[in-house]
Design a protein around this motif. Structure first.
Motif, PDB file in Angstrom:
ATOM      1  N   GLY A  55       5.642  76.718  36.750  1.00 39.12           N
ATOM      2  CA  GLY A  55       4.566  76.490  35.803  1.00 39.12           C
ATOM      3  C   GLY A  55       5.021  75.807  34.535  1.00 39.12           C
ATOM      4  N   HIS A  56       6.323  75.620  34.416  1.00 37.57           N
ATOM      5  CA  HIS A  56       6.820  74.918  33.240  1.00 37.57           C
ATOM      6  C   HIS A  56       7.517  73.617  33.625  1.00 37.57           C
ATOM      7  CE1 HIS A  56       6.086  78.656  31.122  1.00 37.57           C
ATOM      8  NE2 HIS A  56       6.864  79.301  31.956  1.00 37.57           N
ATOM      9  N   CYS A  57       7.429  73.246  34.907  1.00 35.76           N
ATOM     10  CA  CYS A  57       8.331  72.199  35.386  1.00 35.76           C
ATOM     11  C   CYS A  57       8.118  70.872  34.688  1.00 35.76           C
ATOM     12  CB  CYS A  57       8.211  72.055  36.901  1.00 35.76           C
ATOM     13  SG  CYS A  57       6.534  71.774  37.478  1.00 35.76           S
ATOM     14  N   GLY A  58       6.868  70.555  34.350  1.00 31.62           N
ATOM     15  CA  GLY A  58       6.638  69.277  33.684  1.00 31.62           C
ATOM     16  C   GLY A  58       7.258  69.242  32.301  1.00 31.62           C
ATOM     17  N   TRP A  59       7.030  70.302  31.553  1.00 30.62           N
ATOM     18  CA  TRP A  59       7.645  70.387  30.221  1.00 30.62           C
ATOM     19  C   TRP A  59       9.161  70.368  30.340  1.00 30.62           C
ATOM     20  CZ3 TRP A  59       4.123  69.927  26.519  1.00 30.62           C
ATOM     21  CH2 TRP A  59       2.817  70.391  26.738  1.00 30.62           C
ATOM     22  N   ARG A  60       9.638  71.137  31.311  1.00 29.83           N
ATOM     23  CA  ARG A  60      11.081  71.249  31.489  1.00 29.83           C
ATOM     24  C   ARG A  60      11.680  69.909  31.869  1.00 29.83           C
ATOM     25  NH1 ARG A  60      11.268  75.231  35.208  1.00 29.83           N
ATOM     26  NH2 ARG A  60      11.574  76.773  33.584  1.00 29.83           N
TER      27      ARG A  60
END
Lengths: 555, 164
Positions: free
Chosen positions: A137-142
């Motif tokens: 759920g954080h992969c884009g930000w990450r």
């Protein structure tokens, strides 16, 4: 390795899906949820929202299966609600993985539907490597945060890191202005600054550990979440300070949008968030951000749709030398992509053995069509290889593809490289077969034309794919012995160097013919069990100044 | 290159304690009238809190005890907050579970113990009747405030009457 995309399309579990809400209301009006804001800004790529909804539907289905089967009691509904809220998709693997060959992606999708298969099959030619991000759920930000730091490292310039620290700190005005409390956001910002500091220290120490430091930091959940949160706050502050740029795309007022879709701890990045990060963090330092959309859309045939955020100089002109951060978007999930030149930094070369420089590093071209010679001690050798630069398009236009070039001949590179037939003895038998159609070329000026007639003779008829036929991996098995197996942008040509060409150059490896290097016996070939990507040194090999001429190659 | 995801394996909870320590400090040095919070265990992951019912609401003059549990992923996940004092409210069920967006999808890492308590305090006076956990309360809130208030008082217990 990875089960995609369903598992990695994660992170929206925190929102009870509308379907669930509906079901619950049906049976027990007392329990309820606020509906998920489902509508998206209009500029989203095709398939975006429906893909995310797909993920919701998955959760909803699970709940529905147990929900309406009986009349649930308060406790049971509360239990279901808790399960739904606490639902953590099975996320495996590191938060940020090691860089690996994109041929793994093509392999992963070999049984997928044709839209994916064709697109992933052409991926390794342009993008040599990728890196997974955990789909929590954080992969884009990450992915953006990681590539940002990694792109900073690419310059291997301590000053640059220090400048970034100053620049980011100067953006805290925006954070204050957006109403974030300094002592709250400082906790998050400090982790980012500390990472910059550690990376700078590592660069100063010249121990080649900077990449490991970065990877470790992003695999530390606490550090990674701090940095991700910091980036989210920067994006939120940017949007709130440029409301006129964003409000038309939002369904809510800017503040509400940011609290729901940017600042919320559990929200995957959307297009607005990417845009804000690109504007606030990426473009000001002259980085470009490219997102490849690997979905079922049929935008440009077999090409993966790409969106590029291009930095501009203060005068509005495009910048000349751009570091590009690349993301691979698959429905609901982001990973990181690289072209070969993205990873060939001096720093990396310390970590991996560099094969002896032969005059022809042709295996590189199997991974990319973007190989750009950087120095001029070997002026014309590279230009003698037809097909090495099939696109004729330079580094400054990386998002353009060679499929756009007007060459009418079917491009063999869409045949997956996994079609290689084993070459039993790499050097000897192949050398003789080579002679049948290879004319040694000594002068570069005649090497650019591939008469179509030659080309067709050299290709067995069965090997010419009908557009837009998906690649047929089994075809090459039928090939006669005269066919030299190649991958990537190479196609057989009468203008080819003799195997012995350049033998005056010092070799340390026994087999340095182009045939060998294209075979899986070469450790630099991704099919080799001991696969080890070859690195190239921009400072010590190859020539510059021949990009212009390549355009004629494919005429 | 070896991954060392566990190099700071303890970092998670250590950072949580650090962050909560900071919040506690903040609450102690800048006390907000009407709310209080204090950890009940040494590693700070469990807190007890109170909020006073806001004036001009059916809850005026009442004090409510709450429990807050912090996961090791705090502040990236919301704390689990329960009313320990029985409360009659559209968005709280009879077990004390709360339906509030900032404790769910709107939770942000920039929020804190005091911002949660302040939000809960304002929820007392401004229930979200469109998504009630207690449908009867939601209905009465709109239709019969006298009866509503009677039920609030009937359900309420003073903190000293609670066993825990």
């Amino acid at each position: 390795m990875m089960s995609r995309p369903s598992v990695l399309a994660a992170g929206f579990h925190a929102y009870p899906p509308p379907a669930f809400e509906h079901v619950v209301h049906h049976h027990h009006p007392g329990v309820s949820y606020r509906p998920l804001p489902t509508s998206r800004p209009p500029e989203l790529p095709a398939g975006y929202s429906q893909q995310h909804t797909g993920h919701h539907a998955r959760t909803a289905t699970q709940v529905r299966m147990s929900g309406p089967a009986y009349m649930a009691s308060d406790e049971e509904l509360a239990q279901l609600q808790k399960l739904s809220q606490d639902y953590q998709p099975e996320t495996t693997g590191p938060l940020v993985g090691e860089r690996q060959s994109t041929s793994a992606l093509a392999h992963e999708y070999r049984d997928a539907d044709p839209a994916y298969r064709v697109k992933t099959a052409s991926l390794p030619d342009k993008y040599a490597f990728f890196r997974t991000c955990r789909g929590d759920g954080h992969c884009g930000w990450r992915a953006i945060a990681f590539t940002y730091f990694e792109a900073l490292l690419r310059a291997a310039d301590v000053t640059r890191l220090e400048d970034e620290h100053v620049r980011l700190r100067s953006m805290h005005n925006l954070l204050n202005h957006a109403g974030f409390a300094e002592d709250v956001y400082n906790d998050f910002a400090d982790e980012a600054f500390e990472l910059l500091q550690r990376l700078a220290d590592s660069l100063r120490a010249l121990d080649g550990s900077a990449d490991a430091v970065l990877l470790d930091a992003f695999n530390d959940p606490s550090v990674a979440m701090s940095i991700i949160t910091y980036f989210k706050l920067l994006a939120s502050a940017w949007i709130q300070s440029h409301p006129n740029d964003y409000a038309p795309f939002l369904d809510y007022d800017v503040k509400t949008y940011c609290s729901l879709n940017i600042e919320a701890a559990q929200c995957e990045i959307d297009h607005v968030g990417i845009n804000a990060l690109a504007e606030a963090v990426v473009k000001p330092i002259g980085f470009a951000l490219e997102v490849l959309y690997l979905d079922r859309s049929q935008g440009q045939g077999d090409e993966i749709d790409t969106h590029r955020f291009e930095p501009t100089a203060p005068n509005g002109q495009p910048l000349q030398s751009i570091t590009t951060m690349r993301l691979l978007y698959r429905p609901g999930h982001y990973d990181i992509l690289y072209k070969v030149e993205d990873v060939a930094s001096p720093m990396l070369q310390q970590q991996q053995p560099v094969p002896t420089q032969a005059p022809l590093q042709v295996n590189l071209a199997g991974y990319t069509d973007e190989f750009v010679p950087m120095s001029s001690n070997m002026p014309d050798i590279m230009t003698m290889i037809p097909g090495l630069y099939p696109s004729g398009i330079g580094q400054r236009w990386p998002s353009l593809s060679y499929d756009c070039d007007p060459n009418p001949v079917p491009q063999p590179q869409i045949t997956p490289v996994s079609a290689y037939a084993p070459t039993p003895t790499p050097a000897a038998p192949v050398a003789s077969s080579h002679q049948e159609y290879i004319t040694p070329v000594r002068a570069s000026h005649i090497s650019y034309h591939n008469p179509p007639s030659n080309h067709i003779q050299l290709q067995p008829p069965v090997n010419i794919p009908m557009h837009p036929a998906p690649p047929q991996p089994s075809l090459s098995i039928d090939r006669g012995p005269a066919i030299v197996e190649r991958g990537g942008p190479f196609r057989p040509s009468m203008y080819e160097l003799e195997p012995g060409f350049g033998s005056g150059q010092p070799h340390s490896l026994p087999f340095q013919t182009s045939i060998f290097r294209n075979s899986h016996y070469n450790t630099a070939h991704f099919l080799n069990p001991d696969f080890q990507p070859e690195e190239w040194s921009p400072d010590s090999e190859y020539a510059t100044g021949n990009r212009g001429r390549h355009k004629s190659t494919s005429q | 290159m070896a991954l060392s995801a566990g190099t700071r394996s303890n970092g998670g909870s250590a950072n949580v304690a650090q962050r909560l320590q900071k919040e506690l400090m903040d609450i102690m040095t800048h006390p907000t009238p009407g709310i209080s919070a204090f950890p009940v265990d040494e590693n700070m992951t469990s807190w007890a809190a109170t909020i006073d019912g806001p004036a001009d609401t059916p809850y005026a003059g009442l004090t409510f005890k709450l429990s807050m549990e912090f996961a090791t992923t705090y502040p990236y996940t919301a704390p689990t907050v329960l009313f320990k004092t029985p409360i009659y409210h559209p968005n709280v069920d009879f077990s004390g579970r709360i339906c509030l967006d900032i404790l769910k999808e709107k939770w942000a890492a920039t929020m804190s113990v005091s911002s949660v308590l302040l939000s809960l305090q304002s929820l007392l006076g401004e229930p979200n009747n469109s998504s009630p956990l207690n449908g009867q309360a939601a209905e009465l809130w709109d239709k019969d405030m006298v009866e509503y208030k009677r039920l609030v008082i009937a359900r309420h217990k003073n903190p000293e009457e609670l066993e825990t």
